[in-house]
Design a protein around this motif. Structure first.
Motif, short mmCIF file in Angstrom:
data_model
loop_
_atom_site.label_atom_id
_atom_site.label_comp_id
_atom_site.label_asym_id
_atom_site.label_seq_id
_atom_site.Cartn_x
_atom_site.Cartn_y
_atom_site.Cartn_z
N UNK A 1 7.34 0.00 -13.51
CA UNK A 1 8.95 -0.19 -12.82
C UNK A 1 9.28 0.25 -11.43
N UNK A 2 9.03 1.15 -11.37
CA UNK A 2 10.13 1.24 -10.16
C UNK A 2 9.21 -0.15 -8.50
N UNK A 3 8.22 -0.34 -8.52
CA UNK A 3 7.82 -1.82 -8.47
C UNK A 3 8.76 -3.32 -8.95
N UNK A 4 8.80 -3.53 -10.20
CA UNK A 4 9.53 -4.09 -10.43
C UNK A 4 11.01 -4.01 -9.80
N UNK A 5 11.51 -2.35 -9.93
CA UNK A 5 13.29 -2.84 -9.65
C UNK A 5 13.13 -2.73 -8.17
N UNK A 6 12.13 -2.04 -7.47
CA UNK A 6 12.14 -1.99 -6.26
C UNK A 6 12.01 -3.89 -5.81
N UNK A 7 11.32 -4.97 -6.34
CA UNK A 7 10.93 -6.42 -5.82
C UNK A 7 12.71 -6.77 -6.26
N UNK A 8 12.68 -6.77 -7.45
CA UNK A 8 14.23 -6.93 -7.20
C UNK A 8 15.37 -6.11 -6.74
N UNK A 9 15.79 -5.14 -6.18
CA UNK A 9 16.80 -4.90 -5.15
C UNK A 9 16.51 -5.23 -3.90
N UNK A 10 15.76 -6.05 -3.41
CA UNK A 10 15.15 -6.53 -2.06
C UNK A 10 14.84 -7.63 -2.24
N UNK A 11 14.00 -8.50 -3.39
CA UNK A 11 14.28 -9.82 -3.68
C UNK A 11 13.25 -10.35 -2.82
N UNK A 12 12.10 -8.90 -3.19
CA UNK A 12 10.75 -9.19 -2.47
C UNK A 12 10.05 -10.29 -3.20
N UNK A 13 9.14 -10.92 -2.75
CA UNK A 13 8.13 -11.58 -3.88
C UNK A 13 7.00 -11.22 -3.84
N UNK A 14 6.35 -10.77 -2.53
CA UNK A 14 5.06 -10.38 -2.07
C UNK A 14 5.39 -9.06 -2.70
N UNK A 15 5.86 -7.96 -3.14
CA UNK A 15 5.07 -6.99 -3.69
C UNK A 15 5.00 -6.95 -5.28
N UNK A 16 6.05 -8.46 -5.86
CA UNK A 16 5.40 -8.62 -6.94
C UNK A 16 3.78 -9.15 -7.07
N UNK A 17 3.90 -9.91 -6.48
CA UNK A 17 2.13 -10.33 -5.76
C UNK A 17 1.17 -8.97 -5.57
#
Length: 230
Positions: free
Chosen positions: A142-158
């Motif tokens: 959950x924190x990874x998903x929220x952080x990726x959305x909050x920062x528009x970060x595609x690399x975090x999801x990858x």
């Protein structure tokens, strides 16, 4: 690459070569996987449990302090503005406790993820708490998903998907059948969400050239390799 667009033309050979290299890279992970989960000896399981409980608290608290930014990003849908704010906006002022939780969550993340899949592999044999596994899974992803959305970060999801794949692979064959189905369903949901979010971010950030940017982004390492040896 921007000044010479032709460098983005990726040839087949480097992709085939890198695929083989990644397969070779994954072999040791399979080799270190125990033939039987019982062969894994943990001297102080209680200590790890205490650390994981601390991790769960810090993970949920980290989500709490970033969820507002994620909700705002979703409502606006302007991922370019979100990313520019991260790059050029004012640095967020977190207090000492918030920094401790954010840093602590980051440092213990891999331990918690390994512990999650290890406990899933033992859940039937040792009757691990189903609620405990659900809470730990939420704290890991959950924190990874929220952080990726909050920062528009595609690399975090990858990286999230890659880490989960490798750790799952280590304990492959030791999961109860009912959990394999649950893991598969959960994985499909996460991958679809990650893909849709990546496409949405790409469309917003790159507009006219967005059709190629997603390929460019995930193929960047391949392209760098291609540029260096071809």
């Amino acid at each position: 690459y921007v000044s010479e667009p032709k460098l983005w033309q990726l040839s087949i050979f480097p992709f085939v070569y890198m695929f083989v290299v990644y397969v070779i890279l994954l072999v040791p992970f399979k080799q270190i996987a125990p033939c039987e989960v019982d062969s894994v000896s943990i001297r102080n399981e209680r200590l790890i449990d205490h650390m994981v409980y601390i991790y769960i608290f810090m993970a949920f608290y980290s989500t709490y302090i970033t969820i507002a930014d994620a909700v705002n990003a979703f409502q606006t849908g302007d991922w370019l503005a979100v990313r520019n704010e991260m790059y050029y906006g004012e640095t967020k002022n977190y207090n000492s406790f918030q920094k401790l939780c954010l840093n602590g969550y980051s440092m213990l993340h891999i331990l918690a993820e390994v512990w999650l899949f290890y406990n899933i592999s033992l859940c039937c044999r040792y009757r691990k708490s189903f609620f405990y596994i659900i809470m730990l899974a939420a704290a890991v992803f959950l924190p990874v998903l929220v952080s990726s959305v909050a920062n528009a970060a595609r690399g975090v999801l990858f990286f999230m998907v890659l880490e989960a794949l490798i750790i799952y692979y280590i304990f492959q064959g030791h999961y109860p059948k009912k959990f394999v189905k649950a893991i598969f369903t959960f994985s499909i949901v996460i991958v679809i969400f990650s893909l849709l979010l990546s496409i949405s971010i790409t469309l917003s950030r790159f507009d006219d050239d967005s059709s190629n940017q997603l390929l460019y982004y995930f193929g960047h390492s391949m392209n760098t390799f291609n540029y260096g040896v071809i």
